[in-house]
Design a protein around this motif. Structure first.
Motif, PDB file in Angstrom:
ATOM      1  N   GLN A  60     -64.343  14.935  -6.714  1.00 33.79           N
ATOM      2  CA  GLN A  60     -64.385  13.704  -7.394  1.00 33.79           C
ATOM      3  C   GLN A  60     -65.750  12.780  -6.751  1.00 33.79           C
ATOM      4  O   GLN A  60     -66.434  12.518  -7.976  1.00 33.79           O
ATOM      5  N   ARG A  61     -65.994  13.114  -5.814  1.00 34.99           N
ATOM      6  CA  ARG A  61     -67.461  12.416  -5.309  1.00 34.99           C
ATOM      7  C   ARG A  61     -68.545  13.230  -5.970  1.00 34.99           C
ATOM      8  O   ARG A  61     -69.606  12.474  -6.417  1.00 34.99           O
ATOM      9  N   GLU A  62     -68.491  14.569  -6.071  1.00 38.85           N
ATOM     10  CA  GLU A  62     -69.557  15.062  -6.945  1.00 38.85           C
ATOM     11  C   GLU A  62     -69.683  15.096  -8.155  1.00 38.85           C
ATOM     12  O   GLU A  62     -70.750  15.413  -8.928  1.00 38.85           O
ATOM     13  N   GLY A  63     -68.321  14.350  -8.926  1.00 35.85           N
ATOM     14  CA  GLY A  63     -68.551  14.202 -10.411  1.00 35.85           C
ATOM     15  C   GLY A  63     -68.336  15.428 -11.147  1.00 35.85           C
ATOM     16  O   GLY A  63     -68.390  15.503 -12.288  1.00 35.85           O
ATOM     17  N   VAL A  64     -67.325  16.587 -10.560  1.00 35.77           N
ATOM     18  CA  VAL A  64     -67.112  17.553 -11.414  1.00 35.77           C
ATOM     19  C   VAL A  64     -65.854  17.234 -12.148  1.00 35.77           C
ATOM     20  O   VAL A  64     -65.994  17.930 -13.435  1.00 35.77           O
ATOM     21  N   PHE A  65     -65.068  16.542 -11.929  1.00 31.43           N
ATOM     22  CA  PHE A  65     -64.018  16.036 -12.933  1.00 31.43           C
ATOM     23  C   PHE A  65     -64.626  15.410 -14.162  1.00 31.43           C
ATOM     24  O   PHE A  65     -64.223  15.607 -15.385  1.00 31.43           O
ATOM     25  N   ARG A  66     -65.547  14.434 -13.908  1.00 29.66           N
ATOM     26  CA  ARG A  66     -66.301  14.090 -15.083  1.00 29.66           C
ATOM     27  C   ARG A  66     -66.796  14.710 -16.064  1.00 29.66           C
ATOM     28  O   ARG A  66     -66.909  14.789 -17.249  1.00 29.66           O
ATOM     29  N   GLU A  67     -67.666  15.760 -15.143  1.00 23.70           N
ATOM     30  CA  GLU A  67     -68.358  16.660 -16.074  1.00 23.70           C
ATOM     31  C   GLU A  67     -67.506  17.786 -16.767  1.00 23.70           C
ATOM     32  O   GLU A  67     -67.845  18.109 -17.847  1.00 23.70           O
ATOM     33  N   MET A  68     -66.270  18.050 -16.465  1.00 24.71           N
ATOM     34  CA  MET A  68     -65.375  18.863 -17.027  1.00 24.71           C
ATOM     35  C   MET A  68     -64.869  18.369 -18.227  1.00 24.71           C
ATOM     36  O   MET A  68     -64.773  18.822 -19.269  1.00 24.71           O
ATOM     37  N   LYS A  69     -64.752  17.161 -18.209  1.00 24.22           N
ATOM     38  CA  LYS A  69     -64.109  16.389 -19.155  1.00 24.22           C
ATOM     39  C   LYS A  69     -65.189  16.174 -20.229  1.00 24.22           C
ATOM     40  O   LYS A  69     -64.781  16.237 -21.400  1.00 24.22           O
ATOM     41  N   ALA A  70     -66.426  16.096 -19.771  1.00 28.24           N
ATOM     42  CA  ALA A  70     -67.510  15.835 -20.929  1.00 28.24           C
ATOM     43  C   ALA A  70     -67.877  17.253 -21.609  1.00 28.24           C
ATOM     44  O   ALA A  70     -68.218  17.116 -22.955  1.00 28.24           O
ATOM     45  N   ARG A  71     -67.412  18.304 -21.048  1.00 23.87           N
ATOM     46  CA  ARG A  71     -67.761  19.532 -21.452  1.00 23.87           C
ATOM     47  C   ARG A  71     -66.582  20.039 -22.233  1.00 23.87           C
ATOM     48  O   ARG A  71     -66.848  21.149 -22.929  1.00 23.87           O
ATOM     49  N   GLN A  72     -65.670  19.500 -22.333  1.00 24.26           N
ATOM     50  CA  GLN A  72     -64.261  20.029 -22.986  1.00 24.26           C
ATOM     51  C   GLN A  72     -64.496  20.093 -24.665  1.00 24.26           C
ATOM     52  O   GLN A  72     -64.233  21.002 -25.348  1.00 24.26           O
ATOM     53  N   ALA A  73     -65.486  18.976 -25.044  1.00 26.12           N
ATOM     54  CA  ALA A  73     -65.712  19.100 -26.652  1.00 26.12           C
ATOM     55  C   ALA A  73     -67.257  18.810 -26.714  1.00 26.12           C
ATOM     56  O   ALA A  73     -68.009  18.245 -26.125  1.00 26.12           O
ATOM     57  N   TYR A  74     -67.682  19.330 -28.000  1.00 23.18           N
ATOM     58  CA  TYR A  74     -69.280  19.148 -28.085  1.00 23.18           C
ATOM     59  C   TYR A  74     -69.518  17.769 -28.405  1.00 23.18           C
ATOM     60  O   TYR A  74     -68.730  17.129 -29.171  1.00 23.18           O
ATOM     61  N   GLU A  75     -70.541  17.531 -27.901  1.00 19.54           N
ATOM     62  CA  GLU A  75     -71.086  15.936 -28.184  1.00 19.54           C
ATOM     63  C   GLU A  75     -72.479  16.141 -28.986  1.00 19.54           C
ATOM     64  O   GLU A  75     -73.269  16.587 -28.732  1.00 19.54           O
ATOM     65  N   LYS A  76     -72.263  15.409 -30.091  1.00 17.86           N
ATOM     66  CA  LYS A  76     -73.760  15.524 -31.212  1.00 17.86           C
ATOM     67  C   LYS A  76     -74.632  14.662 -30.319  1.00 17.86           C
ATOM     68  O   LYS A  76     -74.503  13.983 -29.454  1.00 17.86           O
TER      69      LYS A  76
END
Length: 79
Positions: free
Chosen positions: A22-38
């Motif tokens: 959580q501190r490293e931001g891994v969960f946030r990055e995983m959520k961001a990479r779940q779908a393509y962002e234009k």
């Protein structure tokens, strides 16, 4: 990343691992990479985050200078 398991207490080690991730931001990055962002959406999001950071810094500065009242503490935080 490394977590030590003491006295075969896997639950405690798992909690420590989750906290580190959580501190490293891994969960946030995983959520961001779940779908393509234009790229246009990415620019809008990053701009909004920059504005929010700036507002937060300005609010903190004003609180330090005594122009704004300090933030209220949550009752659940004091244990």
């Amino acid at each position: 990343m490394q977590v030590l398991v003491r006295d075969n207490n896997v639950d405690q080690a798992l909690r420590a691992l989750k906290k580190k991730l959580q501190r490293e931001g891994v969960f946030r990055e995983m959520k961001a990479r779940q779908a393509y962002e234009k790229p246009s959406e990415r620019r809008v999001r990053e701009k909004a985050q920059a504005v929010a950071r700036h507002r937060k810094a300005a609010r903190k500065k004003m609180q330090r200078e005594g122009l704004l009242p300090c933030a209220k503490k949550h009752a659940g935080a004091a244990r």
